[in-house]
Every structure is written in structure tokens, then in C-alpha cells.
Motif scaffolding. Structure first.
Motif, short mmCIF file in Angstrom:
data_model
loop_
_atom_site.label_atom_id
_atom_site.label_comp_id
_atom_site.label_asym_id
_atom_site.label_seq_id
_atom_site.Cartn_x
_atom_site.Cartn_y
_atom_site.Cartn_z
N HIS A 140 -2.13 -8.61 -3.92
CA HIS A 140 -2.47 -7.88 -2.78
C HIS A 140 -1.55 -6.80 -2.71
CE1 HIS A 140 -2.90 -8.33 1.81
NE2 HIS A 140 -3.65 -7.29 1.31
N ARG A 141 -0.13 -6.87 -2.95
CA ARG A 141 0.80 -5.82 -2.70
C ARG A 141 0.51 -4.83 -3.93
NH1 ARG A 141 7.15 -5.55 -3.21
NH2 ARG A 141 7.52 -3.67 -2.11
N LYS A 144 -2.35 -2.52 -2.47
CA LYS A 144 -1.84 -1.95 -1.14
C LYS A 144 -1.14 -0.56 -1.93
CE LYS A 144 0.23 -5.18 1.30
NZ LYS A 144 0.73 -5.66 2.32
N GLU A 145 -0.14 -1.04 -2.77
CA GLU A 145 0.56 0.35 -3.22
C GLU A 145 -0.23 1.24 -4.06
OE1 GLU A 145 3.59 0.93 -2.67
OE2 GLU A 145 4.19 -0.86 -1.76
N ILE A 147 -3.39 2.20 -3.06
CA ILE A 147 -4.15 2.68 -2.18
C ILE A 147 -3.41 3.74 -1.42
CG2 ILE A 147 -5.30 2.56 -0.25
CD1 ILE A 147 -6.78 1.74 -2.62
N SER A 148 -2.09 3.28 -1.10
CA SER A 148 -1.08 3.94 -0.30
C SER A 148 -0.50 5.34 -1.01
CB SER A 148 0.13 3.16 0.04
OG SER A 148 -0.49 2.07 0.87
N PHE A 235 -11.32 -4.07 -2.47
CA PHE A 235 -10.53 -4.60 -1.58
C PHE A 235 -11.55 -5.96 -1.02
CE2 PHE A 235 -6.98 -2.19 -1.67
CZ PHE A 235 -6.25 -2.41 -0.71
N PHE A 240 -9.57 -8.78 0.57
CA PHE A 240 -8.51 -8.33 1.45
C PHE A 240 -9.20 -7.60 2.50
CE2 PHE A 240 -6.01 -8.12 -2.74
CZ PHE A 240 -5.70 -9.58 -2.49
N GLU A 244 -4.35 -4.96 8.84
CA GLU A 244 -3.45 -4.13 8.02
C GLU A 244 -4.32 -3.52 6.86
OE1 GLU A 244 0.56 -4.48 5.26
OE2 GLU A 244 -0.47 -6.29 6.11
N ASP A 245 -5.16 -4.40 6.16
CA ASP A 245 -5.95 -3.53 5.25
C ASP A 245 -6.78 -2.42 5.57
OD1 ASP A 245 -4.95 -5.10 3.27
OD2 ASP A 245 -6.20 -7.03 3.80
N ILE A 248 -4.86 0.65 5.79
CA ILE A 248 -4.42 1.34 4.60
C ILE A 248 -5.45 2.09 4.05
CG2 ILE A 248 -3.91 0.54 2.35
CD1 ILE A 248 -2.31 -1.52 3.38
N LYS A 252 -5.89 6.23 3.69
CA LYS A 252 -6.58 6.94 2.47
C LYS A 252 -7.43 7.87 2.89
CE LYS A 252 -6.87 6.91 -1.90
NZ LYS A 252 -5.62 7.56 -2.76
#
Length: 333
Positions: A140-141, A144-145, A147-148, A235, A240, A244-245, A248, A252
Motif C-alpha cells: 500500500h505504501r 501511494k508513493e 502516485i504521489s 488501486f 485500496f 485517503e486513497d 491521493i 494526482k
């Protein structure tokens, strides 16, 4: 004990000014059990001959008609026989110990992450993937990174060839930008282990005006709408879908909305002010239709202004934010 073979895949197009420096850092790696798969994507300069002149049996030089970096990378993957893959662009280079350091942590179901040196204009800085190294890095992390914006580059990662082959993962050749993110997301979603080295080995040069990130792209917004759909599907398939997702994912959209406007501003002198505004109006309308206005996250004043522009479909406001930011950036060096 098996000594892992690492396949280094290098897509190449009109790279005669940079390819020898790139290749020098590859053939002199301290980890010698490598193969270097160079795919010439229909170069019109002397790139192919320069690589052909390098006497090293570990080099596989392949020639194809021009089809873009994604098609070149896909052909490279098909011709790679290593246990792990490492992607290096022809206008970049890597530290001499990169492969050796990454392969220490290699696993058949793992991805090994590392940081990247990024050169922009006169500055070079380290792009860190993960801000809090002490925290556990899970699927998951990692996603997220990506996408971020921290971990989107496919370069500077060591990826299991087994994961790529078993899940038939390839680069999307329909995308002109962002194809590495989709590939990387797929690789992460099918991997079971994630290792992060808080060190930089890869040197990414963004100063070339002819690079994909710097040149003008026609209909860029349509490319990003397709990209966003693919990212959201990744995702969803990974389960996910928290608030929060969603934030994110929507942030994007806001970032590529900015890039689409900047893309038009690049050629405003050629296209004219009125025509540029017309194109930005169309972009704003398209983006406003795909963004979830209830899940926009405000982190700074420009975020707030862009959120307001999207909610009101105000293309003039969005244009002003991007132009003023560019002016301030140039003024501050």
C-alpha cells in the motif's frame, strides 16, 4: 550459491551525445554478472554505431523501427535472460556500485528501491522515495508513493524478472507520458516484498530539451485521462479505496492538470495567446469532469487556487496560477 544475473535494459533514440557515458558506467559495474540489452528505437544519428563499437560480450544490441520508449523497453524485456531487471535511459548514467548494492537485497518476489539524483537546470538534488525510513514499507505504501510522485520513475529499482514474466507485465505503448508509473504499479501489485535503500545511485538528467518531460505533447490531457483510469484500476484491484486513497488519486489529477496547462504555455508564442487560452479552456472542462471535487487535499496556496479553478471550471484562474508560478520559479533561480 547462485550468482544472480542482472539484465540492464537501455532504450535508445538519437542518443549519440550521451550513450557512451551511459554505457561506460554500465560495463564497468562492480557487479560483473550483467547483460546490457540496448534497444535502438530507429535512431537517425550515430547512436547504433557507437554502441556497436564497444567490445563487450555482455552487450546485446537490438535494432527496431521507431515506436517509442515503451516499445523499446518491451522488446528489451523479451530479450532479457537475467534474474532481475534494471532500466537505464540512454541520456542518464549510474554509479559504479549500483547493481552490486541493489542485488544484495534481491529476492525472486521483491522490488528493491533506491533514490535518484535529479539534475534540473543548474541544480542537482536527491529525490527520496520514502520520507520516514523507519516505517514498514508494504504494498500500500509503495503504491501511494508512486502516485504521489516520489517513486514513479521505473529507473533506480531492481525488479524480479519472474514477477514480470508470470504476470505478463509490459509498458503501455499507447501512453506518451506516465507509462513507467503504470508498469511500476503493476510490478508492485504483484510483488510480495519491498526493500528500500536510502541511497542514491541513479543520475537522471532533465536538462535535455528534447526529453519526453520537456518537449510539447499534443492532446496531453487525453493521455493523462487514460493514465488516470489505469492508475485507479490498479488501486481498486489491490483493494485500496479509502478516503485517503481517493485524495491521493485526485491530487494526482491536480498535478497532471498543472502539467497540461504548462504544456500549452510552452508554445504560447507560436500558437498565440487566444488560441492557448482556448486549448486551456478545453483542458479545464475535461479535467473538471473526471476529478472528484469532494476529495481534493489542500497543502499550499497554489493547491487552494487550483482547487478553486477546478471547482469553478475557471480556465483563466488555472492559467494565471501556472504562469505566475513559472515566473516566480525563474526569478528565484
Amino acid at each position: 550459491m547462485k550468482v544472480s544475473l542482472v539484465s540492464i535494459i537501455v532504450p535508445m533514440y538519437n542518443s549519440e551525445k550521451t550513450i557512451l557515458k551511459c554505457m561506460d558506467t554500465l560495463i564497468n559495474q562492480s557487479w560483473s554478472n550483467i547483460e546490457i540489452v540496448v534497444v535502438d528505437d530507429g535512431s537517425k544519428d550515430n547512436s547504433f554505431c557507437l554502441v556497436e563499437g564497444i567490445k563487450d560480450k555482455r552487450i546485446k544490441l537490438i535494432s527496431k523501427s521507431n515506436g517509442g520508449a515503451s516499445s523499446a523497453r518491451n522488446l528489451g524485456i523479451k530479450n532479457a535472460t537475467g534474474d532481475y531487471l534494471l532500466f537505464v535511459d540512454a541520456d542518464d548514467y549510474i554509479d559504479i556500485n549500483m547493481v552490486k548494492e541493489l542485488v544484495k537485497y534481491a529476492d525472486e518476489n521483491a522490488i528493491v528501491f533506491s533514490n535518484t539524483y535529479v539534475k534540473e537546470r543548474q541544480n542537482e538534488y536527491i529525490l527520496k522515495l520514502f520520507r520516514a525510513v523507519s516505517e514498514t514499507i508494504d504494498k500500500h505504501r509503495a503504491m501511494k508513493e508512486i502516485i504521489s510522485g516520489g517513486g514513479g520513475l521505473i529507473c533506480s529499482k531492481l525488479i524480479s524478472k519472474n514477477v514480470i514474466d508470470e504476470n505478463a507485465i509490459e509498458f503501455n505503448e499507447a501512453l506518451v507520458l506516465g507509462e513507467d508509473q503504470v508498469f511500476f504499479l503493476e510490478a508492485v501489485s504483484h510483488s510480495k516484498k519491498f526493500i528500500y535503500l536510502d541511497k542514491a545511485f541513479y543520475h537522471y538528467d532533465r536538462t535535455d530539451e528534447g526529453s519526453a518531460t520537456n518537449k510539447y505533447h499534443e492532446n496531453l490531457v487525453d493521455n493523462y485521462i487514460i493514465l488516470q483510469k489505469l492508475i485507479e484500476e490498479s488501486f481498486e484491484s489491490a483493494g485500496f479505496n479509502s478516503t485517503e486513497d481517493k485524495k491521493i488519486l485526485n491530487n494526482k489529477i491536480k498535478r497532471w492538470f498543472w502539467e497540461c496547462i504548462d504544456n500549452e504555455v510552452k508554445i504560447m508564442k507560436d500558437k498565440g495567446f487566444k488560441n492557448t487560452l482556448k486549448r486551456i479552456r478545453n483542458i479545464t472542462a475535461k479535467v473538471s469532469n473526471v476529478v472528484d471535487k469532494h476529495h481534493l487535499e489542500v497543502k499550499c496556496i497554489t493547491d487552494k487556487l487550483m482547487d478553486s479553478a477546478l471547482k469553478r471550471k475557471s480556465y483563466l484562474s488555472a492559467f494565471n496560477v501556472v504562469v505566475i508560478s513559472k515566473i516566480l520559479m525563474i526569478k528565484n533561480g
